[in-house]
Scaffold this active site. Structure first.
Site, mmCIF file in Angstrom:
data_model
loop_
_atom_site.group_PDB
_atom_site.id
_atom_site.type_symbol
_atom_site.label_atom_id
_atom_site.label_comp_id
_atom_site.label_asym_id
_atom_site.label_seq_id
_atom_site.Cartn_x
_atom_site.Cartn_y
_atom_site.Cartn_z
ATOM 1 N N ALA A 83 0.439 14.236 6.044
ATOM 2 C CA ALA A 83 -0.963 13.865 6.095
ATOM 3 C C ALA A 83 -1.051 12.944 6.998
ATOM 4 C CB ALA A 83 -1.635 13.358 4.557
ATOM 5 N N CYS A 84 -2.288 13.260 8.498
ATOM 6 C CA CYS A 84 -2.281 11.973 8.852
ATOM 7 C C CYS A 84 -2.378 10.720 7.856
ATOM 8 C CB CYS A 84 -3.846 12.146 9.942
ATOM 9 S SG CYS A 84 -4.592 10.957 10.726
ATOM 10 N N ILE A 85 -2.121 9.648 8.248
ATOM 11 C CA ILE A 85 -2.469 8.543 7.641
ATOM 12 C C ILE A 85 -3.677 7.441 7.544
ATOM 13 C CG2 ILE A 85 -1.209 6.432 10.005
ATOM 14 C CD1 ILE A 85 0.299 4.947 7.417
ATOM 15 N N ALA A 88 -5.934 9.567 6.014
ATOM 16 C CA ALA A 88 -5.704 9.356 4.073
ATOM 17 C C ALA A 88 -6.210 8.563 3.931
ATOM 18 C CB ALA A 88 -3.896 9.889 4.471
#
Length: 138
Positions: A83-85, A88
């Protein structure tokens, strides 16, 4: 008879479960690709797609639980789910590290997903023969 070339895919999901078909379509594709002998290098969740990695989703019992299905598929096939930080954090998806960093009361990242930066997406594009995007339909 011609030989089939094995493809290595990176999948990018930008649509949220239950508000788009993106996660469902991507899962059907991923299962078919693996069954056909291809590989999936990683699944990268971006934008609203990060909702797929939330441990707090709880659909009604008569609906598919896409987060569980994705988690099982990734674990069973040893495929990283990332998941892209930035996406997210904006959407309240937090792992234990970010929980501590921002002194938040809880974390809610579903295993086997991890949170990482766009470098994971770049690495996937370089390692894969194909990158496929599964967007939310407008």
């Amino acid at each position: 008879m011609t030989a089939t070339t094995v493809q290595n895919y990176t999948l990018v999901i930008t649509g949220a479960p239950y508000s788009s078909q993106a996660p469902q379509t991507a899962l059907l594709f991923a299962k078919a690709a693996v069954a056909a002998g291809h590989t999936v290098d990683r699944v990268f969740l971006y934008g609203d797609g990060v909702h797929l990695a939330s441990s707090l989703s709880s659909p009604p019992s008569d609906e598919s639980h896409w987060a569980d299905q994705w988690g099982n598929f990734l674990s069973d096939n040893d495929i990283p789910g990332v998941a892209c930080i930035a996406s997210a954090l904006r959407r309240g998806l937090i792992d234990e590290s970010e929980q501590k960093r921002y002194e938040l009361p809880a974390s809610n990242l579903r295993e086997p997903f991890i949170i990482a930066g766009l470098g994971e997406w770049v690495e996937g594009t370089m390692a894969s023969s194909r990158v496929l995007y599964f967007h939310a339909g407008d």
